[in-house]
Enzyme design. Structure first.
Site, mmCIF file in Angstrom:
data_model
loop_
_atom_site.group_PDB
_atom_site.id
_atom_site.type_symbol
_atom_site.label_atom_id
_atom_site.label_comp_id
_atom_site.label_asym_id
_atom_site.label_seq_id
_atom_site.Cartn_x
_atom_site.Cartn_y
_atom_site.Cartn_z
ATOM 1 C CB SER A 82 0.412 9.930 -16.170
ATOM 2 O OG SER A 82 -0.253 9.138 -17.125
ATOM 3 C CE1 TYR B 295 -3.385 7.582 -12.620
ATOM 4 C CE2 TYR B 295 -3.312 8.244 -14.927
ATOM 5 C CZ TYR B 295 -2.704 7.662 -13.825
ATOM 6 O OH TYR B 295 -1.420 7.174 -13.924
HETATM 7 N N1 NAD Z 1 1.898 1.945 -14.970
HETATM 8 C C1 NAD Z 1 1.641 2.902 -15.832
HETATM 9 O O1 NAD Z 1 1.281 2.650 -16.971
HETATM 10 C C2 NAD Z 1 1.845 4.349 -15.422
HETATM 11 C C3 NAD Z 1 1.942 5.290 -16.457
HETATM 12 C C4 NAD Z 1 2.092 6.624 -16.118
HETATM 13 C C5 NAD Z 1 2.164 7.002 -14.808
HETATM 14 N N2 NAD Z 1 2.056 6.066 -13.816
HETATM 15 C C6 NAD Z 1 2.152 6.546 -12.434
HETATM 16 O O2 NAD Z 1 3.281 5.961 -11.851
HETATM 17 C C7 NAD Z 1 3.103 5.846 -10.443
HETATM 18 C C8 NAD Z 1 3.392 4.405 -10.034
HETATM 19 O O3 NAD Z 1 2.449 3.557 -10.657
HETATM 20 P P1 NAD Z 1 2.671 1.999 -10.889
HETATM 21 O O4 NAD Z 1 2.175 1.702 -12.236
HETATM 22 O O5 NAD Z 1 4.033 1.601 -10.502
HETATM 23 O O6 NAD Z 1 1.574 1.405 -9.892
HETATM 24 P P2 NAD Z 1 1.694 0.588 -8.527
HETATM 25 O O7 NAD Z 1 0.297 0.291 -8.121
HETATM 26 O O8 NAD Z 1 2.658 -0.535 -8.655
HETATM 27 O O9 NAD Z 1 2.352 1.655 -7.539
HETATM 28 C C9 NAD Z 1 1.610 2.642 -6.896
HETATM 29 C C10 NAD Z 1 1.983 2.621 -5.427
HETATM 30 O O10 NAD Z 1 1.336 3.708 -4.768
HETATM 31 C C11 NAD Z 1 0.981 3.259 -3.475
HETATM 32 N N3 NAD Z 1 -0.073 4.068 -2.872
HETATM 33 C C12 NAD Z 1 -1.376 4.171 -3.229
HETATM 34 N N4 NAD Z 1 -2.030 4.995 -2.378
HETATM 35 C C13 NAD Z 1 -1.114 5.432 -1.484
HETATM 36 C C14 NAD Z 1 -1.164 6.307 -0.363
HETATM 37 N N5 NAD Z 1 -2.304 6.911 -0.009
HETATM 38 N N6 NAD Z 1 -0.031 6.537 0.329
HETATM 39 C C15 NAD Z 1 1.139 5.928 -0.017
HETATM 40 N N7 NAD Z 1 1.254 5.092 -1.070
HETATM 41 C C16 NAD Z 1 0.129 4.838 -1.785
HETATM 42 C C17 NAD Z 1 0.541 1.821 -3.672
HETATM 43 O O11 NAD Z 1 0.574 1.104 -2.454
HETATM 44 C C18 NAD Z 1 1.542 1.329 -4.705
HETATM 45 O O12 NAD Z 1 2.656 0.718 -4.114
HETATM 46 C C19 NAD Z 1 1.668 6.300 -10.167
HETATM 47 O O13 NAD Z 1 1.684 7.649 -9.747
HETATM 48 C C20 NAD Z 1 1.004 6.183 -11.524
HETATM 49 O O14 NAD Z 1 -0.094 7.050 -11.664
HETATM 50 C C21 NAD Z 1 1.927 4.754 -14.100
#
Ligand code: NAD
Length: 278
Positions: free
Chosen positions: A160, A173
């Site tokens: 991130s 986080y």
């Molecule tokens: N959306 C943003 O702005 C953003 C920015 C930077 C980084 N990220 C990172 O990208 C990744 C995906 O995020 P997203 O925005 O698509 O969110 P999202 O909530 O759509 O996806 C996250 C997924 O992780 C799964 N998850 C949570 N706990 C879990 C566990 N214990 N075991 C297995 N799966 C588990 C959830 O079920 C979900 O499907 C994350 O690591 C997040 O920190 C997101």
């Protein structure tokens, strides 16, 4: 034939619609990779509430969409906090699709956000367990089989912008994502001899399901402005004048998983429209 034809990719946390994991899976599938959609599948306890997780029916629907790209796709429920489940996920890829070539640690939680003075020990541990320990377990489980197979491999964590900069109400986080910078630097040294690269992709804000929740939280709780005003201000300070899209992250992952990136390892690559300069 695509760049990833004959290869198999596992993407953790890829069972939620509109998520970065879904976009990464579709992108790699379009270039020929067989895909394992993996997610926690059901709400487990306060750390993984139903409204934030990829459920099994959602996982199956995403796998169905991927098969339309003409590749094989399977699903496997896996909680990234459990090393044995991660090892079973890695074995599933080999047993079902014949190899394990690409592993993307995408699962993450970003909805336990509080002012520092209100954060409990359980809040802290819940985030570190999924975002940092989960990625370590993923690297370990994938590398065990990749080293044994002796054909190299690609491992990518979705870190991130919070791996490079601090954010309010997000101590755990931010710390978990900063931890991934050290993790790839260390893992890449040991795995380089096996032609396995280990990198982070560091997106700025993307309005996924998690991103939409964060928009609400940061605009109302931290900024006291409307979601629209919050997003407008965000776009204004990004040099390329828009927040990220899931495809931006998926494109970076595809590059790091390609042969063109064979000499790139231990990196934490920003995908932030210029917002994150270091
Ligand atoms: N959306 C943003 O702005 C953003 C920015 C930077 C980084 N990220 C990172 O990208 C990744 C995906 O995020 P997203 O925005 O698509 O969110 P999202 O909530 O759509 O996806 C996250 C997924 O992780 C799964 N998850 C949570 N706990 C879990 C566990 N214990 N075991 C297995 N799966 C588990 C959830 O079920 C979900 O499907 C994350 O690591 C997040 O920190 C997101």
């Amino acid at each position: 034939m695509g760049r990833f034809s004959g290869k198999t990719a596992v993407i953790t946390g890829s069972g939620r619609r509109k998520g970065l994991g879904e976009a990464i899976a579709l992108r790699l599938a379009r270039e020929g990779a067989n895909i394992v959609i993996s997610d926690i599948g059901k709400a487990a306890e306060p750390a993984t509430p139903a409204e934030h997780i990829g459920a099994t029916d959602e996982m199956e629907a995403i796998a169905g969409d991927i098969r339309k790209a003409g590749v094989a796709a399977s699903t496997k429920v896996c909680d990234v906090r459990d090393l044995e489940q991660m090892r079973a996920l890695a074995r599933h890829a080999v047993d079902t699709h014949g190899s394990l070539d690409i592993w993307v640690n995408n699962a993450g939680i970003g909805y336990i956000m509080k002012p520092l003075l209100d954060v409990t020990a359980d809040d802290w541990r819940a985030v570190i367990d999924v975002n940092l320990t989960g990625c370590f377990f993923g690297i370990k489980a994938a590398a065990e089989l990749m080293v044994k197979a002796g054909k190299g491999g690609r491992i990518v964590n979705i870190a991130s912008q919070a791996a490079k900069s601090g954010f309010p109400h997000a101590q755990a986080y931010t710390s978990s994502k900063h931890g991934l910078v050290g993790l790839v630097r260390s893992a890449a040294i040991e795995l380089g001899a096996h032609a396995i690269t280990v990198n982070n992709v560091c997106p700025n804000h993307v309005t996924t399901g998690l991103g939409a929740w964060q928009n609400e939280y940061f605009s109302k709780v931290v900024g006291a402005v409307s979601v629209e005003a919050y997003l407008e201000a965000m776009a204004g300070r990004i040099p390329l004048k828009r927040p990220g899209k899931p495809e931006d992250t998926a494109n970076a992952v595809a590059f790091l998983c390609s042969d063109e990136a064979e000499y790139i390892t231990a990196e934490s690559m920003n995908v932030s429209g210029g917002e994150e300069p270091h």
